[in-house]
Design a protein around this motif. Structure first.
Motif, mmCIF file in Angstrom:
data_model
loop_
_atom_site.group_PDB
_atom_site.id
_atom_site.type_symbol
_atom_site.label_atom_id
_atom_site.label_comp_id
_atom_site.label_asym_id
_atom_site.label_seq_id
_atom_site.Cartn_x
_atom_site.Cartn_y
_atom_site.Cartn_z
ATOM 1 N N ASP A 52 40.228 0.516 51.968
ATOM 2 C CA ASP A 52 39.162 1.447 51.595
ATOM 3 C C ASP A 52 37.828 1.031 52.208
ATOM 4 O O ASP A 52 37.179 1.827 52.878
ATOM 5 N N GLU A 63 38.990 -2.395 47.374
ATOM 6 C CA GLU A 63 39.989 -1.346 47.172
ATOM 7 C C GLU A 63 39.703 -0.598 45.875
ATOM 8 O O GLU A 63 39.400 -1.225 44.854
ATOM 9 N N ASP A 65 41.506 1.965 43.266
ATOM 10 C CA ASP A 65 42.861 2.390 42.920
ATOM 11 C C ASP A 65 42.870 3.573 41.969
ATOM 12 O O ASP A 65 42.318 3.500 40.870
ATOM 13 N N GLN A 68 47.955 6.388 40.683
ATOM 14 C CA GLN A 68 49.226 6.174 41.366
ATOM 15 C C GLN A 68 49.485 4.703 41.656
ATOM 16 O O GLN A 68 50.619 4.299 41.888
ATOM 17 N N HIS A 69 48.460 3.871 41.596
ATOM 18 C CA HIS A 69 48.620 2.449 41.882
ATOM 19 C C HIS A 69 49.192 1.654 40.709
ATOM 20 O O HIS A 69 49.426 0.467 40.837
ATOM 21 N N SER A 74 54.237 0.819 43.190
ATOM 22 C CA SER A 74 52.923 0.683 43.821
ATOM 23 C C SER A 74 52.304 -0.683 43.562
ATOM 24 O O SER A 74 51.644 -1.246 44.440
ATOM 25 N N ASP A 78 51.073 -3.086 46.475
ATOM 26 C CA ASP A 78 49.714 -3.630 46.505
ATOM 27 C C ASP A 78 49.725 -5.158 46.543
ATOM 28 O O ASP A 78 48.886 -5.767 47.210
ATOM 29 N N ASP A 82 47.998 -7.204 49.433
ATOM 30 C CA ASP A 82 46.973 -8.217 49.147
ATOM 31 C C ASP A 82 47.364 -9.576 49.717
ATOM 32 O O ASP A 82 46.516 -10.315 50.214
ATOM 33 N N ARG A 94 39.504 -5.472 43.770
ATOM 34 C CA ARG A 94 40.234 -4.239 43.463
ATOM 35 C C ARG A 94 39.698 -3.664 42.155
ATOM 36 O O ARG A 94 39.600 -4.365 41.152
ATOM 37 N N ASN A 96 39.761 0.005 39.568
ATOM 38 C CA ASN A 96 40.411 1.300 39.364
ATOM 39 C C ASN A 96 39.342 2.389 39.283
ATOM 40 O O ASN A 96 38.155 2.107 39.094
ATOM 41 N N ASN A 97 39.770 3.619 39.444
ATOM 42 C CA ASN A 97 38.828 4.727 39.496
ATOM 43 C C ASN A 97 38.000 4.873 38.222
ATOM 44 O O ASN A 97 36.838 5.262 38.278
ATOM 45 N N GLY A 130 41.972 -4.193 36.035
ATOM 46 C CA GLY A 130 41.601 -4.424 37.421
ATOM 47 C C GLY A 130 41.187 -5.867 37.570
ATOM 48 O O GLY A 130 41.587 -6.726 36.804
#
Length: 135
Positions: A52, A63, A65, A68-69, A74, A78, A82, A94, A96-97, A130
């Motif tokens: 990303d 990243e 995520d 879906q991660h 997944s 990942d 990594d 990393r 997450n959204n 995360g």
């Protein structure tokens, strides 16, 4: 200089033109050397992957995520990814959204702390999920 598979260039360009809301939010805060003068690139091919965000001067990959991660397949992918990035001397932060959307400042502070520490991984943030993986 890190090597990459040339076939990824087209995919990388497509991803740059169709960023997610979370990617656009973080990109708006890290582009143009806004964090301690460090240059970031988005959707950068490294090896056989597209990351990303990448800051070569501090050997950092960021990243973001989506949901879906979090399925087992997944998560395994990942982890392999990594591990490869780590083998190239890179550290991976990393997020997450949900962290990006609800805790944007904390995400940016974590990236800032990594950069400020000149490659030293900061303590894990107080996020619910995360975290940081590094070499």
């Amino acid at each position: 200089m890190l090597h990459y598979e040339p076939r990824l260039i087209t995919s990388s360009r497509q991803l740059r033109s169709s960023m997610t809301d979370c990617e656009a939010l973080i990109w708006s805060r890290i582009r143009r050397k806004q964090l301690l003068g460090v240059q970031f690139y988005r959707q950068k091919p490294i090896g056989s992957y597209i990351v990303d965000f990448y800051a070569p001067s501090v050997k950092l990959v960021v990243e973001l995520d989506g949901s879906q991660h979090f399925d087992p397949k997944s998560l395994d992918y990942d982890a392999r990814r990594d591990a490869f990035l780590g083998s190239q001397g890179l550290s991976v932060l990393r997020f997450n959204n949900m962290q990006v959307l609800k805790e944007t400042r904390g995400v940016l502070e974590t990236i800032y702390a990594y950069i400020e520490g000149a490659g030293k991984i900061p303590p894990a943030p107080l996020f619910q999920r995360g975290g940081i993986k590094g070499n």
